[in-house]
Structures are given as C-alpha cells and as structure tokens.
Scaffold this motif. Structure first.
Motif, PDB file in Angstrom:
ATOM      1  N   SER A 120       0.833  -1.203   0.000  1.00 33.15           N
ATOM      2  CA  SER A 120       0.000   0.000   0.000  1.00 33.15           C
ATOM      3  C   SER A 120       0.869   1.255   0.000  1.00 33.15           C
ATOM      4  O   SER A 120       1.913   1.289   0.646  1.00 33.15           O
ATOM      5  N   GLU A 160      -4.247   5.216   8.966  1.00 29.33           N
ATOM      6  CA  GLU A 160      -4.651   5.215   7.551  1.00 29.33           C
ATOM      7  C   GLU A 160      -4.784   3.785   7.031  1.00 29.33           C
ATOM      8  O   GLU A 160      -5.729   3.473   6.304  1.00 29.33           O
ATOM      9  N   THR A 196      -7.931   2.102   8.518  1.00 29.51           N
ATOM     10  CA  THR A 196      -9.122   2.595   7.825  1.00 29.51           C
ATOM     11  C   THR A 196      -9.230   1.994   6.432  1.00 29.51           C
ATOM     12  O   THR A 196     -10.315   1.592   5.995  1.00 29.51           O
ATOM     13  N   TRP A 197      -8.123   1.911   5.724  1.00 32.12           N
ATOM     14  CA  TRP A 197      -8.097   1.343   4.372  1.00 32.12           C
ATOM     15  C   TRP A 197      -8.513  -0.128   4.381  1.00 32.12           C
ATOM     16  O   TRP A 197      -9.332  -0.549   3.548  1.00 32.12           O
ATOM     17  N   LYS A 220     -10.372  -1.593   6.538  1.00 30.04           N
ATOM     18  CA  LYS A 220     -11.787  -1.648   6.903  1.00 30.04           C
ATOM     19  C   LYS A 220     -12.684  -1.267   5.729  1.00 30.04           C
ATOM     20  O   LYS A 220     -13.663  -1.961   5.443  1.00 30.04           O
ATOM     21  N   THR A 221     -12.355  -0.180   5.043  1.00 27.29           N
ATOM     22  CA  THR A 221     -13.239   0.316   3.985  1.00 27.29           C
ATOM     23  C   THR A 221     -13.066  -0.421   2.659  1.00 27.29           C
ATOM     24  O   THR A 221     -14.037  -0.698   1.973  1.00 27.29           O
ATOM     25  N   GLU A 222     -11.838  -0.735   2.302  1.00 27.58           N
ATOM     26  CA  GLU A 222     -11.583  -1.358   0.998  1.00 27.58           C
ATOM     27  C   GLU A 222     -11.621  -2.885   1.017  1.00 27.58           C
ATOM     28  O   GLU A 222     -11.843  -3.503  -0.017  1.00 27.58           O
ATOM     29  N   HIS A 223     -11.391  -3.473   2.191  1.00 29.15           N
ATOM     30  CA  HIS A 223     -11.283  -4.938   2.251  1.00 29.15           C
ATOM     31  C   HIS A 223     -12.243  -5.581   3.239  1.00 29.15           C
ATOM     32  O   HIS A 223     -12.237  -6.795   3.415  1.00 29.15           O
TER      33      HIS A 223
END
Length: 69
Positions: A33, A40, A43-44, A46-49
C-alpha cells in the motif's frame, strides 16, 4: 508447555478463518500500500477490504512492527 500467543498474533487464527486468506496475504497487501501511517492503513483495510477494526488493527500493528512474516 508452550506459551499462549499474545499481542496482534493472537487474532491470526480468527482472521484467517473469517476472511479466507492467510496472514501473508494481508501483510503483503499492507506492505504494498502507498499508505504508511497506522491509522490510515487500518481505515483502508476496513473500507476497501471489509475487515473489522480489531482485525485490521492487529494486522497493521504486526506488519509495521516487524521486518517480515
């Protein structure tokens, strides 16, 4: 007698079971990433995966703390 697993690694069996991927998959994803900050990355994940907060936090903490799997 073996010591019980503590810290972020204690989440690994449930992470692999729930999301169907080995820990190496997640650590590679985190390392590849462009994000670098703990929050960050959590959050990534959680939201993307679709990871839960505790699982994402454990994976990021483990990955950022060590040189490899």
């Amino acid at each position: 007698m073996t010591e019980p697993v503590k810290g972020p690694a204690s989440y690994f069996p449930s992470i692999e079971k729930k999301y169907g991927q080995p820990i190496a998959h997640w650590t590679e994803l985190i390392r590849s990433s462009p994000l670098t900050r703990h929050g960050e990355l959590v959050t990534w994940l959680k939201t993307e995966h679709g990871l839960g907060h505790g699982h994402a936090n454990a994976l990021v903490a483990y990955t950022l703390a060590g040189p490899g799997d």
